[in-house]
Write a protein that holds these residues in place. Structure first.
Motif, PDB file in Angstrom:
ATOM      1  N   ARG A  73       0.814  -1.209  -0.017  1.00 41.14           N
ATOM      2  CA  ARG A  73      -0.021  -0.041   0.037  1.00 41.14           C
ATOM      3  C   ARG A  73       0.936   1.092   0.078  1.00 41.14           C
ATOM      4  N   ILE A  74       0.557   2.150  -0.909  1.00 39.36           N
ATOM      5  CA  ILE A  74       1.356   3.583  -0.934  1.00 39.36           C
ATOM      6  C   ILE A  74       0.928   4.389   0.279  1.00 39.36           C
ATOM      7  N   THR A  75       2.268   4.696   1.043  1.00 43.86           N
ATOM      8  CA  THR A  75       2.093   5.186   2.243  1.00 43.86           C
ATOM      9  C   THR A  75       2.494   6.871   2.081  1.00 43.86           C
ATOM     10  N   HIS A  76       3.294   7.207   1.141  1.00 46.20           N
ATOM     11  CA  HIS A  76       3.865   8.481   1.109  1.00 46.20           C
ATOM     12  C   HIS A  76       4.160   8.706  -0.546  1.00 46.20           C
ATOM     13  N   VAL A  77       4.129   9.895  -1.018  1.00 50.43           N
ATOM     14  CA  VAL A  77       4.383  10.143  -2.354  1.00 50.43           C
ATOM     15  C   VAL A  77       5.411  11.481  -2.270  1.00 50.43           C
ATOM     16  N   PHE A  78       6.488  11.453  -3.135  1.00 48.15           N
ATOM     17  CA  PHE A  78       7.320  12.610  -3.385  1.00 48.15           C
ATOM     18  C   PHE A  78       7.153  12.891  -4.632  1.00 48.15           C
ATOM     19  N   TYR A  79       6.396  14.250  -4.713  1.00 46.82           N
ATOM     20  CA  TYR A  79       5.835  14.673  -6.097  1.00 46.82           C
ATOM     21  C   TYR A  79       5.477  16.159  -6.134  1.00 46.82           C
ATOM     22  N   PRO A  80       6.164  17.161  -6.975  1.00 46.64           N
ATOM     23  CA  PRO A  80       6.914  16.875  -7.812  1.00 46.64           C
ATOM     24  C   PRO A  80       8.368  16.737  -7.122  1.00 46.64           C
ATOM     25  N   VAL A  81       9.543  16.051  -7.852  1.00 50.81           N
ATOM     26  CA  VAL A  81      10.767  15.959  -7.236  1.00 50.81           C
ATOM     27  C   VAL A  81      11.783  16.920  -7.973  1.00 50.81           C
ATOM     28  N   PHE A  82      12.349  17.947  -7.154  1.00 47.29           N
ATOM     29  CA  PHE A  82      13.339  18.787  -7.913  1.00 47.29           C
ATOM     30  C   PHE A  82      14.220  19.319  -6.636  1.00 47.29           C
ATOM     31  N   PRO A  83      15.312  19.444  -6.772  1.00 42.41           N
ATOM     32  CA  PRO A  83      16.110  18.947  -7.854  1.00 42.41           C
ATOM     33  C   PRO A  83      16.263  17.283  -7.744  1.00 42.41           C
ATOM     34  N   PRO A  84      16.393  16.942  -8.922  1.00 47.10           N
ATOM     35  CA  PRO A  84      16.387  15.300  -8.717  1.00 47.10           C
ATOM     36  C   PRO A  84      17.365  14.767  -8.002  1.00 47.10           C
ATOM     37  N   ASP A  85      18.712  15.158  -7.815  1.00 46.84           N
ATOM     38  CA  ASP A  85      19.788  14.741  -7.222  1.00 46.84           C
ATOM     39  C   ASP A  85      19.631  14.787  -5.510  1.00 46.84           C
ATOM     40  N   GLN A  86      18.587  15.458  -5.133  1.00 48.15           N
ATOM     41  CA  GLN A  86      18.370  15.574  -3.741  1.00 48.15           C
ATOM     42  C   GLN A  86      17.338  14.456  -3.377  1.00 48.15           C
ATOM     43  N   ASN A  87      16.544  14.160  -4.114  1.00 48.55           N
ATOM     44  CA  ASN A  87      15.410  13.126  -3.782  1.00 48.55           C
ATOM     45  C   ASN A  87      15.862  12.023  -2.916  1.00 48.55           C
ATOM     46  N   ALA A  88      16.910  11.285  -3.224  1.00 44.56           N
ATOM     47  CA  ALA A  88      17.123  10.185  -2.202  1.00 44.56           C
ATOM     48  C   ALA A  88      17.457  10.562  -1.050  1.00 44.56           C
ATOM     49  N   SER A  89      18.035  11.798  -0.826  1.00 43.30           N
ATOM     50  CA  SER A  89      18.239  12.281   0.709  1.00 43.30           C
ATOM     51  C   SER A  89      16.851  12.684   1.264  1.00 43.30           C
ATOM     52  N   GLU A  90      15.934  13.423   0.623  1.00 44.72           N
ATOM     53  CA  GLU A  90      14.626  13.702   1.100  1.00 44.72           C
ATOM     54  C   GLU A  90      13.990  12.402   1.586  1.00 44.72           C
ATOM     55  N   VAL A  91      13.922  11.362   0.608  1.00 44.24           N
ATOM     56  CA  VAL A  91      13.566   9.929   1.009  1.00 44.24           C
ATOM     57  C   VAL A  91      14.155   9.631   2.125  1.00 44.24           C
ATOM     58  N   LEU A  92      15.308   9.260   2.263  1.00 49.26           N
ATOM     59  CA  LEU A  92      16.193   8.987   3.693  1.00 49.26           C
ATOM     60  C   LEU A  92      15.661   9.867   4.795  1.00 49.26           C
ATOM     61  N   ALA A  93      15.501  11.045   4.771  1.00 46.66           N
ATOM     62  CA  ALA A  93      15.117  11.871   6.024  1.00 46.66           C
ATOM     63  C   ALA A  93      13.630  11.316   6.255  1.00 46.66           C
ATOM     64  N   TRP A  94      12.761  11.330   5.475  1.00 49.72           N
ATOM     65  CA  TRP A  94      11.524  10.701   5.516  1.00 49.72           C
ATOM     66  C   TRP A  94      11.313   9.654   6.119  1.00 49.72           C
ATOM     67  N   LEU A  95      12.269   8.406   5.793  1.00 50.26           N
ATOM     68  CA  LEU A  95      12.343   7.116   6.402  1.00 50.26           C
ATOM     69  C   LEU A  95      12.947   7.144   7.870  1.00 50.26           C
ATOM     70  N   LYS A  96      13.690   7.985   8.215  1.00 57.78           N
ATOM     71  CA  LYS A  96      14.267   8.180   9.424  1.00 57.78           C
ATOM     72  C   LYS A  96      12.857   8.737  10.471  1.00 57.78           C
ATOM     73  N   GLU A  97      12.424   9.648   9.676  1.00 51.65           N
ATOM     74  CA  GLU A  97      11.371  10.509  10.664  1.00 51.65           C
ATOM     75  C   GLU A  97      10.098   9.637  10.663  1.00 51.65           C
ATOM     76  N   ASN A  98       9.927   8.612   9.953  1.00 51.14           N
ATOM     77  CA  ASN A  98       8.569   7.836   9.904  1.00 51.14           C
ATOM     78  C   ASN A  98       9.149   6.173   9.688  1.00 51.14           C
ATOM     79  N   PRO A  99       9.675   5.714  10.982  1.00 49.72           N
ATOM     80  CA  PRO A  99      10.118   4.413  11.084  1.00 49.72           C
ATOM     81  C   PRO A  99       8.799   3.277  10.861  1.00 49.72           C
ATOM     82  N   VAL A 100       8.955   2.380  10.361  1.00 50.52           N
ATOM     83  CA  VAL A 100       8.054   1.253  10.194  1.00 50.52           C
ATOM     84  C   VAL A 100       7.375   0.706  11.367  1.00 50.52           C
TER      85      VAL A 100
END
Length: 191
Positions: free
Chosen positions: A164-191
């Motif tokens: 099930r989709i729990t979060h969406v990053f959109y739009p993504v800009f700049p693209p080279d920062q997306n992985a860092s943003e996802v990592l920060a979100w994962l740390k703030e929202n542990p399973v």
């Protein structure tokens, strides 16, 4: 335009995409049982994978030294940056796994043969999925753009928990920062 170096981009000269609301329906959706070919030559059905999955989608990666799909590729909001985005996920792969991602996947409409060469060239530690027939894109009603007669997925990242989709990053800009943003979100929202 010749794409000499796909990783060196002056983002201040590239138009940023805007949030057009095209992903508003995704949070809470169940991933449909669609199997896609991966660059490790397996068939992946995202809906059956347990745990937290990160899927970053992008229009298409370029080839160094090759001509761009269209002359004004860089001026299409959200088009430029697929290789920098992919490399950022590569570079943060271990951190994403440590932060709770059981799987990380790239996703584009490019064919598996091209994606496999790209995955090898970029030394990716995760598979890239080919949605060449737009099956997943259509089933989820992902935002797309038409360029040079091709339908391409707009850049976005999905966090999927047990299908099930729990979060969406959109739009993504700049693209080279997306992985860092996802990592920060994962740390703030542990399973």
């Amino acid at each position: 335009m010749n794409q000499r170096n796909l990783n060196e981009v002056d983002w201040s000269k590239i138009p940023a995409p805007v949030d057009d609301g095209a992903t508003a329906h995704l949070v809470g959706m169940t991933i449909p049982p669609i199997s896609l070919r991966a660059t490790d030559d397996t068939m992946v059905t995202l809906s059956t994978l347990p745990g937290r999955i990160v899927v970053f989608a992008y229009p298409r990666t370029g080839e160094p030294g090759k001509i761009a799909l269209v002359d004004d590729w860089d001026m299409i909001p959200g088009a430029r940056g697929c290789t920098p985005q992919t490399c950022a996920f590569r570079d943060l792969f271990a951190d994403l796994k440590a932060a709770g991602a059981s799987h990380v996947f790239g996703l584009s409409t490019q064919d598996n043969v091209y994606q496999t060469e790209m995955a090898s060239r970029l030394h990716l530690p995760f598979p890239v999925l080919s949605d060449e027939k737009l099956e997943l894109a259509r089933a989820l009603r992902l935002p797309t753009m038409d360029v040079a007669g091709l339908t391409l997925i707009k850049r976005l990242t999905l966090v999927v928990d047990d299908g099930r989709i729990t979060h969406v990053f959109y739009p993504v800009f700049p693209p080279d920062q997306n992985a860092s943003e996802v990592l920060a979100w994962l740390k703030e929202n542990p399973v």
